[in-house]
Design a protein around this motif. Structure first.
Motif, PDB file in Angstrom:
ATOM      1  N   LEU A   1     -26.051  48.206  -9.843  1.00  0.00           N
ATOM      2  CA  LEU A   1     -26.481  49.566 -10.182  1.00  0.00           C
ATOM      3  C   LEU A   1     -27.985  49.748  -9.989  1.00  0.00           C
ATOM      4  O   LEU A   1     -28.439  50.806  -9.554  1.00  0.00           O
ATOM      5  N   LYS A   2     -28.734  48.704 -10.337  1.00  0.00           N
ATOM      6  CA  LYS A   2     -30.189  48.797 -10.163  1.00  0.00           C
ATOM      7  C   LYS A   2     -30.522  49.014  -8.684  1.00  0.00           C
ATOM      8  O   LYS A   2     -31.370  49.817  -8.333  1.00  0.00           O
TER       9      LYS A   2
ATOM     10  N   VAL B   1     -23.405  55.828 -12.697  1.00  0.00           N
ATOM     11  CA  VAL B   1     -23.018  54.716 -13.577  1.00  0.00           C
ATOM     12  C   VAL B   1     -21.566  54.904 -14.027  1.00  0.00           C
ATOM     13  O   VAL B   1     -20.756  53.971 -14.006  1.00  0.00           O
ATOM     14  N   GLU B   2     -21.218  56.136 -14.387  1.00  0.00           N
ATOM     15  CA  GLU B   2     -19.838  56.417 -14.803  1.00  0.00           C
ATOM     16  C   GLU B   2     -18.869  56.184 -13.647  1.00  0.00           C
ATOM     17  O   GLU B   2     -17.762  55.680 -13.843  1.00  0.00           O
TER      18      GLU B   2
ATOM     19  N   GLN C   1     -23.121  43.594 -12.621  1.00  0.00           N
ATOM     20  CA  GLN C   1     -22.982  45.052 -12.794  1.00  0.00           C
ATOM     21  C   GLN C   1     -24.376  45.689 -12.781  1.00  0.00           C
ATOM     22  O   GLN C   1     -24.605  46.710 -12.126  1.00  0.00           O
ATOM     23  N   ILE C   2     -25.304  45.061 -13.502  1.00  0.00           N
ATOM     24  CA  ILE C   2     -26.662  45.601 -13.589  1.00  0.00           C
ATOM     25  C   ILE C   2     -27.370  45.506 -12.233  1.00  0.00           C
ATOM     26  O   ILE C   2     -27.999  46.469 -11.775  1.00  0.00           O
TER      27      ILE C   2
ATOM     28  N   LYS D   1     -18.269  52.448 -13.285  1.00  0.00           N
ATOM     29  CA  LYS D   1     -17.416  51.896 -14.348  1.00  0.00           C
ATOM     30  C   LYS D   1     -15.932  52.108 -14.073  1.00  0.00           C
ATOM     31  O   LYS D   1     -15.089  51.382 -14.541  1.00  0.00           O
ATOM     32  N   ARG D   2     -15.639  53.189 -13.317  1.00  0.00           N
ATOM     33  CA  ARG D   2     -14.233  53.516 -13.053  1.00  0.00           C
ATOM     34  C   ARG D   2     -13.700  52.890 -11.767  1.00  0.00           C
ATOM     35  O   ARG D   2     -12.535  53.061 -11.441  1.00  0.00           O
TER      36      ARG D   2
ATOM     37  N   GLN E   1     -26.901  58.832 -13.997  1.00  0.00           N
ATOM     38  CA  GLN E   1     -25.962  58.614 -15.098  1.00  0.00           C
ATOM     39  C   GLN E   1     -24.517  58.868 -14.653  1.00  0.00           C
ATOM     40  O   GLN E   1     -23.601  58.182 -15.082  1.00  0.00           O
TER      41      GLN E   1
END
Lengths: 252, 17
Positions: free
Chosen positions: A96-97, A75-76, A92-93, A79-80, A72
């Motif tokens: 991250l996956k 993920v943050e 994006q997915i 995003k930044r 988690q």
């Protein structure tokens, strides 16, 4: 060693370094001050035995929860990163996956003590024997070896931040829709990493050592997936009902 | 992909604090 793209100025690289380092520090789960204050207390033998005597499924569940918490934060971080949220949602997915667990492994060197070969886990420092109950000794030993070898590079927070972003922005992941966009971002990140390594007067070999780490990370993650599949084959209901939903989404 | 990754999608949508 690609030549720096003429479209990326030094000022732009400095800006990228600043943004990515800030994103890393804001989302790294444990601040440097907290790490310094953390007692370097290792689990006592009776505590190690209590982890080892947990049922296999309980230990798997505990580790799945810890991994999910760490993800988690990743993920943050993503995003930044400048440009990440401008990518299409599919990409994006995809990134991250494929990359979030890799970044968790990279970040692990911040909470790893090479001297005692132990990692901060569930409140204290744990050696590989704490994870015996998982039934994946070979994978655990590879994860510890990886953390140890990352630690031996003595990366600064800036370097770690940029390497994490570089890993996350891998343009060769399957199912990307806008590969070129990701490639551009990754190339810029690599230039920023090179820039920082030069500025920090690191020896030339560090970048190639980091490139080797990329394939080691892929191997660790595919072995994690294999171990999960084997576990799920025996305990399908445990995974279904007790594992964190985000973990199932990413690795299911 | 978005449909299969609702939680991740939601985390991406949440504004950064």
């Amino acid at each position: 060693n690609r030549d720096p793209s003429p479209t990326v100025s030094l000022a732009e690289l400095d800006h990228l370094v600043q943004i990515i380092s800030k994103s890393h520090l804001e989302t790294c789960q444990y601040l440097r001050e907290e790490l310094q204050q953390m007692s370097r207390q290792n689990f006592q033998q009776d505590e190690v035995e209590s982890y080892q005597s947990k049922p296999r499924e309980a230990m798997w569940q505990l580790c799945a929860v810890k991994i999910t918490e760490a993800i988690q934060y990743v993920v943050e971080f993503a995003k930044r990163i400048d440009g990440f949220m401008d990518l299409c949602q599919n990409d994006q997915i995809v990134l991250l996956k494929a990359g979030s667990l890799e970044v968790v492994f990279v970040r692990m060197c911040r909470v790893f003590d090479s001297q005692s070969n132990s990692v901060y886990f569930d409140g204290k420092f744990a050696g590989p024997d704490v994870f015996k109950g998982l039934g994946c000794d070979d994978l655990i030993s590879s994860v510890f070896d990886f953390a140890k070898s990352m630690c031996s590079l003595h990366l600064t927070e800036d370097e770690l931040a940029l390497f994490s972003a570089f890993v996350l922005l891998s343009a060769d992941r399957s199912w990307l829709q806008e590969k070129l966009q990701v490639e551009k971002l990754q190339q810029k990140t690599q230039l920023a990493l090179q820039h920082v390594l030069q500025k920090n007067q690191r020896e030339h070999g560090v970048l190639s050592k980091l490139r080797c780490k990329v394939s080691a990370l892929r191997s660790l993650c595919s072995r994690h997936t294999e171990k999960l599949s084997a576990f799920r084959a025996v305990y399908p209901d445990i995974v279904q009902t007790h594992f964190p939903p985000l973990y199932k989404e990413l690795f299911g | 992909l978005k449909e299969k990754h609702k939680i991740l999608h939601q985390l991406l949508q949440n504004s950064t604090s």
